[in-house]
Scaffold this motif. Structure first.
Motif, PDB file in Angstrom:
ATOM      1  N   ASP A 141       1.418  -1.721   0.040  1.00 36.99           N
ATOM      2  CA  ASP A 141       0.008   0.329  -0.024  1.00 36.99           C
ATOM      3  C   ASP A 141       0.781   1.368  -0.023  1.00 36.99           C
ATOM      4  OD1 ASP A 141      -2.786  -0.096   0.344  1.00 36.99           O
ATOM      5  OD2 ASP A 141      -2.793  -1.470   1.451  1.00 36.99           O
ATOM      6  N   ALA A 142       2.102   0.700   0.728  1.00 35.37           N
ATOM      7  CA  ALA A 142       2.917   2.582   0.847  1.00 35.37           C
ATOM      8  C   ALA A 142       3.122   2.389  -0.589  1.00 35.37           C
ATOM      9  CB  ALA A 142       3.988   2.140   2.107  1.00 35.37           C
ATOM     10  N   THR A 143       3.429   2.023  -1.523  1.00 30.94           N
ATOM     11  CA  THR A 143       4.252   1.884  -2.952  1.00 30.94           C
ATOM     12  C   THR A 143       3.271   1.731  -3.644  1.00 30.94           C
ATOM     13  OG1 THR A 143       4.538  -0.330  -2.686  1.00 30.94           O
ATOM     14  CG2 THR A 143       6.434   0.427  -1.616  1.00 30.94           C
ATOM     15  N   PHE A 144       2.875   0.924  -4.486  1.00 30.02           N
ATOM     16  CA  PHE A 144       2.229   0.683  -5.389  1.00 30.02           C
ATOM     17  C   PHE A 144       0.555   1.739  -5.543  1.00 30.02           C
ATOM     18  CE2 PHE A 144       4.477  -2.754  -5.749  1.00 30.02           C
ATOM     19  CZ  PHE A 144       5.191  -3.034  -6.556  1.00 30.02           C
ATOM     20  N   ASN A 145       0.299   1.041  -4.845  1.00 29.33           N
ATOM     21  CA  ASN A 145      -1.471   2.380  -4.051  1.00 29.33           C
ATOM     22  C   ASN A 145      -1.404   3.336  -4.282  1.00 29.33           C
ATOM     23  OD1 ASN A 145      -2.362  -0.194  -4.327  1.00 29.33           O
ATOM     24  ND2 ASN A 145      -2.683  -0.988  -2.665  1.00 29.33           N
ATOM     25  N   ALA A 163      -4.445   9.063 -10.413  1.00 30.43           N
ATOM     26  CA  ALA A 163      -6.162   9.323 -10.215  1.00 30.43           C
ATOM     27  C   ALA A 163      -6.052  10.299  -8.977  1.00 30.43           C
ATOM     28  CB  ALA A 163      -6.850   7.868  -8.397  1.00 30.43           C
ATOM     29  N   ARG A 164      -4.996  11.031  -9.140  1.00 34.03           N
ATOM     30  CA  ARG A 164      -4.898  12.623  -8.332  1.00 34.03           C
ATOM     31  C   ARG A 164      -6.055  12.562  -7.286  1.00 34.03           C
ATOM     32  NH1 ARG A 164      -0.656  15.023 -10.195  1.00 34.03           N
ATOM     33  NH2 ARG A 164      -0.105  14.293 -12.623  1.00 34.03           N
ATOM     34  N   LEU A 224       9.313   8.124  -6.391  1.00 30.67           N
ATOM     35  CA  LEU A 224       9.021   7.841  -8.479  1.00 30.67           C
ATOM     36  C   LEU A 224       8.388   8.391  -9.554  1.00 30.67           C
ATOM     37  CD1 LEU A 224       8.405   4.098  -6.813  1.00 30.67           C
ATOM     38  CD2 LEU A 224      10.373   4.773  -7.259  1.00 30.67           C
ATOM     39  N   LYS A 225       8.793   7.732 -10.976  1.00 31.71           N
ATOM     40  CA  LYS A 225       8.368   9.376 -11.812  1.00 31.71           C
ATOM     41  C   LYS A 225       7.263   8.020 -12.868  1.00 31.71           C
ATOM     42  CE  LYS A 225      10.967  12.810 -10.520  1.00 31.71           C
ATOM     43  NZ  LYS A 225      10.309  14.150 -10.295  1.00 31.71           N
ATOM     44  N   SER A 226       7.610   7.166 -12.729  1.00 27.80           N
ATOM     45  CA  SER A 226       6.298   6.278 -13.752  1.00 27.80           C
ATOM     46  C   SER A 226       6.395   4.975 -12.454  1.00 27.80           C
ATOM     47  CB  SER A 226       7.512   6.119 -15.329  1.00 27.80           C
ATOM     48  OG  SER A 226       8.571   5.371 -15.153  1.00 27.80           O
ATOM     49  N   PHE A 274       1.384   5.838  -5.319  1.00 30.24           N
ATOM     50  CA  PHE A 274       1.824   5.789  -6.532  1.00 30.24           C
ATOM     51  C   PHE A 274       0.615   6.048  -7.240  1.00 30.24           C
ATOM     52  CE2 PHE A 274       3.515   5.794 -10.655  1.00 30.24           C
ATOM     53  CZ  PHE A 274       4.337   6.552 -11.082  1.00 30.24           C
ATOM     54  N   PHE A 275      -0.253   5.110  -7.239  1.00 29.56           N
ATOM     55  CA  PHE A 275      -1.750   5.202  -8.462  1.00 29.56           C
ATOM     56  C   PHE A 275      -2.666   6.714  -8.052  1.00 29.56           C
ATOM     57  CE2 PHE A 275      -5.847   4.858  -8.773  1.00 29.56           C
ATOM     58  CZ  PHE A 275      -6.044   3.995 -10.026  1.00 29.56           C
TER      59      PHE A 275
END
Length: 251
Positions: free
Chosen positions: A75-79, A87-88, A162-164, A81-82
């Motif tokens: 949750d602290a990385t992938f989610n 999703a902003r 992270l950028k992408s 970041f999204f």
């Protein structure tokens, strides 16, 4: 408390995605049965603080710590970041009375809850298999929450840089060696010199050692050192994450 509103939002999102929620729990369980139990049947075990323990008892607390890490880091990385880049979500959140501090606290809390659920499930497996051999094990779940706090804070901080999606290759590149070499499957005394010092400074190693000490009853001053170290790293990560969220969302 404003942070709980975002925690509740995350819980509602995962209410229909429970299978995705539990994916990170499966990996440590597979490691326990395939390596801890399977390979352990061919090994005599290892010595921990002067006591000989079966190999499965050596691996199980390490996988417990890994469960806590998996739950928090996903949750602290992938989610995050999204939510941050695509999703902003946080832009909308800041249009309410919530602040970046509330966002950092809410996302850390949610990551802790996920890591805590993984850890509680794994502890139940250890209990049923007879791998909890000390009353100190009642503190194993709080220890796992501390591990989750550490990785939630550090993971969130790192994610803000992270950028992408391709950058997550570096996250995977970092996590895999942590899982394999943090005293999880063999004592790090087998390694020497600078490499051993680097491993001893990693948060997963401190978490593995702490969980192993609690579940086997070999608690000592080193356990307190691990607690303070993990708490300090988690707090540092939270501080860094909030500063980065300020820079990304308020400028």
């Amino acid at each position: 408390m404003n942070a709980w509103r975002l925690v509740s939002r995350n819980a509602l999102v995962y209410r229909r995605e429970w299978a995705v929620f539990l994916t990170g729990f499966a990996e440590p369980v597979f490691y326990l049965f395939s390596i801890g139990v399977g390979v352990g049947a061919l090994l005599g075990g290892f010595e921990v603080d002067g006591r000989q323990i079966p190999y499965a008892h050596f691996v199980a607390p390490a996988m417990l710590a890994t469960s806590a890490m998996n739950g928090a880091i996903m949750d602290a990385t992938f989610n995050i970041f999204f939510r941050l880049k695509h999703a902003r979500l946080y832009d909308a959140v800041l249009a309410t009375p919530m602040t970046t501090r509330d966002i950092a606290m809410a996302e850390t809390t949610w990551a802790l809850l996920r890591g805590g659920i993984y850890s509680a499930g794994f502890l139940l497996i250890m209990l049923l298999m007879g791998y909890l051999t000390s009353w100190w094990a009642v503190l194993a779940l709080p220890a796992c929450l501390l591990i989750g706090y550490t990785f939630a804070g550090l993971g969130m901080w790192a994610t803000t840089y992270l950028k992408s999606w391709q950058d997550f290759e570096y996250v995977t590149l970092l996590l895999m060696p942590l899982v394999l070499f943090s005293g999880t499957f063999f004592p790090i005394e087998a390694l020497g010199g600078t490499l051993r010092w680097i491993i001893e400074a990693t948060p997963l190693y401190r978490g593995v050692v702490l969980c192993r000490e609690l579940t086997t009853g070999t608690v000592g001053l080193a356990s307190l050192v691990s607690v303070v170290y993990l708490a300090a790293l988690g707090t540092l990560g939270m501080w860094g994450a909030r500063r980065r969220l300020d820079a990304l969302l308020l400028t």
